[in-house]
Design a protein around this motif. Structure first.
Motif, PDB file in Angstrom:
ATOM      1  N   ARG A 150      47.511  32.632  40.421  1.00 48.25           N
ATOM      2  CA  ARG A 150      46.966  33.161  39.179  1.00 48.25           C
ATOM      3  C   ARG A 150      45.464  33.550  39.541  1.00 48.25           C
ATOM      4  N   TYR A 151      44.798  33.282  40.451  1.00 46.74           N
ATOM      5  CA  TYR A 151      43.652  33.403  40.749  1.00 46.74           C
ATOM      6  C   TYR A 151      43.465  34.005  42.190  1.00 46.74           C
ATOM      7  N   GLY A 152      42.858  35.045  42.371  1.00 43.98           N
ATOM      8  CA  GLY A 152      42.433  35.331  43.861  1.00 43.98           C
ATOM      9  C   GLY A 152      41.244  35.014  44.163  1.00 43.98           C
ATOM     10  N   ILE A 153      40.652  35.434  45.370  1.00 48.64           N
ATOM     11  CA  ILE A 153      39.261  34.967  45.576  1.00 48.64           C
ATOM     12  C   ILE A 153      38.618  36.298  45.921  1.00 48.64           C
ATOM     13  N   SER A 154      37.524  36.596  44.849  1.00 49.15           N
ATOM     14  CA  SER A 154      36.986  37.757  44.815  1.00 49.15           C
ATOM     15  C   SER A 154      35.790  37.641  46.138  1.00 49.15           C
ATOM     16  N   GLU A 155      35.271  38.738  46.426  1.00 51.24           N
ATOM     17  CA  GLU A 155      34.205  38.771  47.506  1.00 51.24           C
ATOM     18  C   GLU A 155      33.046  38.006  47.178  1.00 51.24           C
ATOM     19  N   GLU A 156      32.737  37.823  45.922  1.00 51.02           N
ATOM     20  CA  GLU A 156      31.647  36.928  45.722  1.00 51.02           C
ATOM     21  C   GLU A 156      32.002  35.545  45.854  1.00 51.02           C
ATOM     22  N   GLN A 157      33.315  35.103  45.328  1.00 51.40           N
ATOM     23  CA  GLN A 157      33.672  33.816  45.516  1.00 51.40           C
ATOM     24  C   GLN A 157      33.877  33.433  47.123  1.00 51.40           C
TER      25      GLN A 157
END
Length: 485
Positions: free
Chosen positions: A279-286
């Motif tokens: 349900r949640y990817g990992i963004s560049e910021e994360q």
């Protein structure tokens, strides 16, 4: 995953012979369970793994109250499986040396006071009972120590105080609506359970998953492994009043679970994984946030480990305490970290790596001494290895971990058995899902690694002081609710 029509179903005697032959040849028993069929018989399934990896399914059929020669006298690792099979189905493993209830379900409910505890007799022998109610928030379990003075001759562990009916509940909802229930089977292994469930549903429905989805799931699982090993280290340090370790490991665990929360909204990863994807990817910021968190963590973790391992008081308290030798560990069928600390080179991330750990391998780590010291050191080393793996994955610039929209799985294949295995922080979480002719689930079998390791804890106490129990218990760090399904 196998079509059940393709699996040879033997009579009970032939099935036992085939299981015995496999175990005599050195295969490892992964799971063994039974389920009723429409005709009133019991279908029994054993899953074994050979030395080269890969799973093999052996299936038989027996009538209620039918007896079969117990595998346990020759292969003690089967003892808990056969006890559970007897309790749940009524099939009788004739010659089993320790045939006692596991969870007090079915006919055994309300009969916990009839439990036949093992007796050690002698003029100066005394018994010490602890539990089932304990301080703090841990779940119920009874520990009965047979002692001569302060020395423990035998520890018997009686669980089964909770009747949650997990496996029955899993058949009351549609297969795609089980994620929240699966995540709560053992709350400290939410990711391991959720991933195993998702993988099984995806296999049964023929749903293809992108490698980026596997990578996000792998990041979640390794974060869970780091956090839960840190919880164990916190307890070990606290139990011996090593306050620097207790405080620092606890603080570092908070940093890891808070990083998980910043991605998916839950410190324990609940709601992160779902059938068809995440349900949640990992963004560049994360991704950069995780890398910074891990880098700061690794520095402090190395410093507190040096303090812990160099302290004479720690070495004196842990070395030579709670020993399970390599031969005993193999005979008892210990799994996960408890087995690897006794020299058993078994880690499902290596034995059954799948696409993820084939692409990004993880190093299998073992210790040889099999004592509390070995289990302490191995937790530290496994955290270091998980951190190295996480850093390597997160530093790969060409991976897009943010765009991982889930694909909705379709109907499940009919008449199919799927066995899913994921190496959680305690060991392999095994889930077996079977569908009927209409594609609906007719059986959902759950197995936590704690089921196989509780007897290892009892064995570890033999010959030790009763005051050694807290550190032995925490060095195994097993789950009550993982046993009391």
């Amino acid at each position: 995953m196998m079509q059940t029509r393709e699996i040879v179903t033997d009579d009970l005697a032939t099935w036992v012979d085939r299981c015995a032959q496999a175990l005599d040849a050195g295969d490892r028993l992964i799971t063994l369970f039974g389920r009723p069929d429409a005709g009133g018989d019991t279908v029994v399934t054993a899953v074994v793994m050979g030395g080269e990896g890969g799973l093999r399914i052996l299936r038989g059929r027996g009538r209620r109250l039918e007896s079969f020669p117990s595998l346990t006298p020759r292969h003690p690792a089967a003892q808990m499986f056969e006890r559970e099979l007897w309790e749940q189905t009524g099939l009788i493993p004739a010659g089993h040396p320790w045939l006692k209830p596991v969870r007090y379900e079915g006919e055994h409910q309300q009969h916990m006071t009839d439990y036949p505890f093992f007796k050690v007799r002698g003029q100066e022998i005394h018994e010490v009972g602890v539990g089932p109610i304990h301080a703090s928030v841990i779940e119920p379990g009874h520990f009965r120590f047979m002692c001569h003075g302060e020395q423990v001759h035998h520890l018997e562990i009686q669980l089964g105080y909770q009747h949650r009916g997990v496996e029955a509940l899993l058949l009351r909802r549609p297969p795609l609506a089980l994620a929240s229930l699966v995540e709560s089977i053992a709350g400290d292994s939410s990711i391991a359970y959720a991933w195993g469930y998702c993988a099984a549903v995806e296999a049964l429905s023929g749903t293809r998953i992108r490698i980026e989805t596997d990578l996000v799931r792998g990041v979640a699982l390794e974060l869970e492994r780091v956090a839960m090993h840190l919880a164990s280290l916190t307890g070990l340090a606290t139990d011996i009043a090593f306050l620097q370790g207790g405080a620092t490991y606890g603080r570092l665990r908070t940093a890891i679970i808070n990083a998980c929360m910043r991605i998916c909204g839950s410190r324990f990863g609940r709601g992160w994984l779902r059938p068809g994807g995440v349900r949640y990817g990992i963004s560049e910021e994360q991704r950069q946030d995780l890398l910074a968190t891990i880098a700061a963590f690794a520095k402090d973790f190395a410093e507190v480990n040096d303090l812990m391992l160099d302290a004479r008081s720690v070495r004196s308290r842990f070395r030579g305490v709670g020993v399970v030798g390599s031969e005993a560990a193999r005979d008892l069928g210990l799994v996960g970290l408890a087995g690897r600390a006794s020299g058993m080179a078994v880690d499902m991330r290596v034995s059954l790596p799948g696409r993820l750990y084939t692409r990004d391998p993880i190093t299998l780590l073992t210790e040889e001494s099999g004592d509390c010291w070995a289990r302490l050191k191995l937790r530290m080393r496994e955290i270091d290895e998980s951190v190295r793996w996480l850093t390597r994955v997160l530093e790969t610039p060409e991976l897009d971990l943010a765009s991982v929209a889930p694909a909705l799985p379709g109907p499940l294949s009919p008449d199919t058995l799927c066995v899913s295995v994921r190496e959680g922080f305690r060991g392999p979480v095994v889930q077996s899902l079977e569908t009927g002719p209409d594609g609906r689930l007719i059986h959902y079998k759950v197995q936590d690694p704690s089921l196989l390791n509780w007897f290892g804890l009892a064995f570890a106490l033999r010959g030790n002081e009763i005051s050694d129990f807290p550190i032995c218990n925490k060095s195994f760090d097993l789950s009550y609710c993982g046993n009391d399904l």
